[in-house]
Write a protein that holds these residues in place. Sequence first.
Motif, PDB file in Angstrom:
ATOM      1  N   ALA A 135       0.315  -1.434   0.421  1.00  0.00           N
ATOM      2  CA  ALA A 135       0.302   0.763   0.183  1.00  0.00           C
ATOM      3  C   ALA A 135       0.501   1.599  -0.202  1.00  0.00           C
ATOM      4  CB  ALA A 135      -0.798  -0.003   1.009  1.00  0.00           C
ATOM      5  N   PRO A 136       0.744   2.407  -0.619  1.00  0.00           N
ATOM      6  CA  PRO A 136       1.373   3.234  -0.773  1.00  0.00           C
ATOM      7  C   PRO A 136       1.147   3.858   0.342  1.00  0.00           C
ATOM      8  CG  PRO A 136      -0.903   3.856  -1.741  1.00  0.00           C
ATOM      9  CD  PRO A 136      -0.867   2.347  -1.523  1.00  0.00           C
ATOM     10  N   HIS A 137       2.405   4.752   1.119  1.00  0.00           N
ATOM     11  CA  HIS A 137       1.988   5.848   1.930  1.00  0.00           C
ATOM     12  C   HIS A 137       0.864   6.965   2.019  1.00  0.00           C
ATOM     13  CE1 HIS A 137       5.812   3.757   4.113  1.00  0.00           C
ATOM     14  NE2 HIS A 137       6.458   3.835   2.898  1.00  0.00           N
ATOM     15  N   GLU A 138       0.788   6.948   3.813  1.00  0.00           N
ATOM     16  CA  GLU A 138      -0.658   8.212   3.077  1.00  0.00           C
ATOM     17  C   GLU A 138       0.250   9.703   3.237  1.00  0.00           C
ATOM     18  OE1 GLU A 138      -3.556   8.988   3.044  1.00  0.00           O
ATOM     19  OE2 GLU A 138      -4.352   9.773   4.464  1.00  0.00           O
ATOM     20  N   GLN A 139      -0.219  10.459   2.189  1.00  0.00           N
ATOM     21  CA  GLN A 139       1.141  11.686   2.041  1.00  0.00           C
ATOM     22  C   GLN A 139       0.022  12.649   3.716  1.00  0.00           C
ATOM     23  OE1 GLN A 139      -0.719  15.051  -0.933  1.00  0.00           O
ATOM     24  NE2 GLN A 139      -2.520  12.634  -1.362  1.00  0.00           N
ATOM     25  N   GLU A 140       1.383  13.423   4.331  1.00  0.00           N
ATOM     26  CA  GLU A 140       0.983  14.380   4.806  1.00  0.00           C
ATOM     27  C   GLU A 140       0.165  16.034   4.949  1.00  0.00           C
ATOM     28  OE1 GLU A 140       2.487  14.265   7.793  1.00  0.00           O
ATOM     29  OE2 GLU A 140       3.388  12.381   7.476  1.00  0.00           O
ATOM     30  N   ILE A 141      -0.974  15.664   5.258  1.00  0.00           N
ATOM     31  CA  ILE A 141      -1.751  16.816   5.256  1.00  0.00           C
ATOM     32  C   ILE A 141      -1.578  16.928   6.389  1.00  0.00           C
ATOM     33  CG2 ILE A 141      -4.591  17.567   5.066  1.00  0.00           C
ATOM     34  CD1 ILE A 141      -4.828  14.903   3.139  1.00  0.00           C
ATOM     35  N   GLU A 142      -1.521  18.643   7.217  1.00  0.00           N
ATOM     36  CA  GLU A 142      -2.014  19.462   8.007  1.00  0.00           C
ATOM     37  C   GLU A 142      -2.705  20.660   8.341  1.00  0.00           C
ATOM     38  OE1 GLU A 142       1.867  21.536   6.775  1.00  0.00           O
ATOM     39  OE2 GLU A 142       3.050  20.148   7.195  1.00  0.00           O
ATOM     40  N   SER A 143      -3.932  20.183   6.607  1.00  0.00           N
ATOM     41  CA  SER A 143      -5.066  21.033   7.097  1.00  0.00           C
ATOM     42  C   SER A 143      -6.836  20.699   6.071  1.00  0.00           C
ATOM     43  CB  SER A 143      -5.159  22.665   6.639  1.00  0.00           C
ATOM     44  OG  SER A 143      -6.120  23.808   6.931  1.00  0.00           O
ATOM     45  N   VAL A 144      -7.734  21.082   6.680  1.00  0.00           N
ATOM     46  CA  VAL A 144      -8.865  20.296   5.826  1.00  0.00           C
ATOM     47  C   VAL A 144      -8.004  21.180   4.511  1.00  0.00           C
ATOM     48  CG1 VAL A 144     -10.573  21.767   6.588  1.00  0.00           C
ATOM     49  CG2 VAL A 144     -10.916  20.212   5.981  1.00  0.00           C
ATOM     50  N   LYS A 145      -8.636  22.450   4.506  1.00  0.00           N
ATOM     51  CA  LYS A 145      -7.775  23.059   3.140  1.00  0.00           C
ATOM     52  C   LYS A 145      -7.035  22.833   2.460  1.00  0.00           C
ATOM     53  CE  LYS A 145      -6.618  27.235   5.092  1.00  0.00           C
ATOM     54  NZ  LYS A 145      -6.046  28.928   5.448  1.00  0.00           N
ATOM     55  N   GLN A 146      -6.486  22.060   2.521  1.00  0.00           N
ATOM     56  CA  GLN A 146      -4.690  21.010   1.535  1.00  0.00           C
ATOM     57  C   GLN A 146      -6.402  19.877   1.078  1.00  0.00           C
ATOM     58  OE1 GLN A 146      -1.682  19.415   3.738  1.00  0.00           O
ATOM     59  NE2 GLN A 146      -1.378  18.630   2.073  1.00  0.00           N
ATOM     60  N   VAL A 147      -6.799  19.133   1.669  1.00  0.00           N
ATOM     61  CA  VAL A 147      -7.839  18.407   0.868  1.00  0.00           C
ATOM     62  C   VAL A 147      -9.289  18.490   0.027  1.00  0.00           C
ATOM     63  CG1 VAL A 147      -9.510  17.229   1.430  1.00  0.00           C
ATOM     64  CG2 VAL A 147      -7.809  17.374   3.469  1.00  0.00           C
ATOM     65  N   TRP A 148      -9.394  20.652   0.153  1.00  0.00           N
ATOM     66  CA  TRP A 148     -10.417  21.185  -0.137  1.00  0.00           C
ATOM     67  C   TRP A 148      -9.728  21.066  -0.949  1.00  0.00           C
ATOM     68  CZ3 TRP A 148     -15.108  22.495  -0.831  1.00  0.00           C
ATOM     69  CH2 TRP A 148     -15.821  22.958  -1.412  1.00  0.00           C
ATOM     70  N   LYS A 149      -8.834  21.666  -1.508  1.00  0.00           N
ATOM     71  CA  LYS A 149      -7.399  22.290  -2.383  1.00  0.00           C
ATOM     72  C   LYS A 149      -7.177  21.140  -3.663  1.00  0.00           C
ATOM     73  CE  LYS A 149      -4.588  25.637  -1.090  1.00  0.00           C
ATOM     74  NZ  LYS A 149      -3.462  26.685  -0.653  1.00  0.00           N
ATOM     75  N   LEU A 150      -7.532  19.562  -3.045  1.00  0.00           N
ATOM     76  CA  LEU A 150      -7.001  18.405  -3.639  1.00  0.00           C
ATOM     77  C   LEU A 150      -8.533  18.263  -3.971  1.00  0.00           C
ATOM     78  CD1 LEU A 150      -4.781  16.646  -1.166  1.00  0.00           C
ATOM     79  CD2 LEU A 150      -4.197  17.548  -3.215  1.00  0.00           C
ATOM     80  N   ALA A 151      -9.705  18.536  -3.825  1.00  0.00           N
ATOM     81  CA  ALA A 151     -11.132  17.970  -4.213  1.00  0.00           C
ATOM     82  C   ALA A 151     -11.164  19.104  -5.829  1.00  0.00           C
ATOM     83  CB  ALA A 151     -12.395  18.721  -2.964  1.00  0.00           C
TER      84      ALA A 151
END
Length: 334
Positions: A127-143
């Motif tokens: 399995a791949p490693h989980e990328q480091e996420i420091e804020s929910v805004k970072q997830v929003w940018k991915l979305a």
Amino acid sequence: MDQMSPDNINGLILAVSSSIFIGSSFIIKKKGLKKAGASGVRAGEGGHGYLSEPWWWAGMITMIVGEVANFAAYAFAPAILVTPLGALSIIFSAVLAHFILKEKLHIFGVLGCVLCVVGSTTIVLHAPHEQEIESVKQVWKLAIEPSFLVYSAVILFAVLVLIFYCEPRYGKTHLIVYVGICSLMGSLTVMSVKAVAIAIKLTFSGMNQFKYFHAWIFILVVAICCLLQINYLNKALDTFNTAVISPVYYVMFTTFTIIASMIMFKDWASQSGLKIATELCGFVTILSGTFLLHKTKDMGNSASGRGSISMPIDTPVFTNSRSGRSSSSEKLPS
């Protein structure tokens, strides 16, 4: 093979724990349903005596614990690791049913369990490693990246076509309609669940993420998608054979979830082609084991003391056999 990251290990432990609790919950609830049915009207006949049965409530609590563990797993590990491990709940359920409910597990069922374990192990080890996420805004940018927006638009368009065009015409006769709606929306649900889980994880670590509107949008998406899935999954269960729905739903839901995760979180971006191919082989192995388990789940009980094994009646996978009993030449409405 790279060493597993601490986050992946935490996610693995939570995902396996979730499968144990959820798999066990089916057996505990069924034991409660049997006890309630022995002293009153069975649930299948409209009875609700199970609501006063402690075993049934113990099963419900066990299931809730399992779902919470599954939710938490997405905060630590990528969906490509967590989602396929849901097949392990089928193994625990089958094994416990064999010993507790005396529902015999056929030799092919044992082989299905082995395939699920082998496939799960293959995915876990690569399995791949989980990328480091420091804020929910970072997830929003991915979305809101173009690639995931295009994926979301295609999914929503397909769901609307299934709901407004296919369901009125083929919903009662083709399993793929209801299960397709649930599976397509399920991939968006998991992505939003992962975002909410990450927000909760970061909040507990001291960085409040719910002060950002992004977290609340993800929560809203989870609520809408879950309600839609529950509605159409209930329709599928009410119309088609449960033994057929389970493997088909698992295959479609897991496949679309992995695709969504690959697009949004770029799980495979840092992996070689060999590792990706190995993970896909592990996934196919799990699918094979899941289908084998469900296809042979009644064979152990159908073999009576006569020494012969009677094969279960074959039921159509994508169509409802009840819809066309009167005439073999009956056509679907156009």
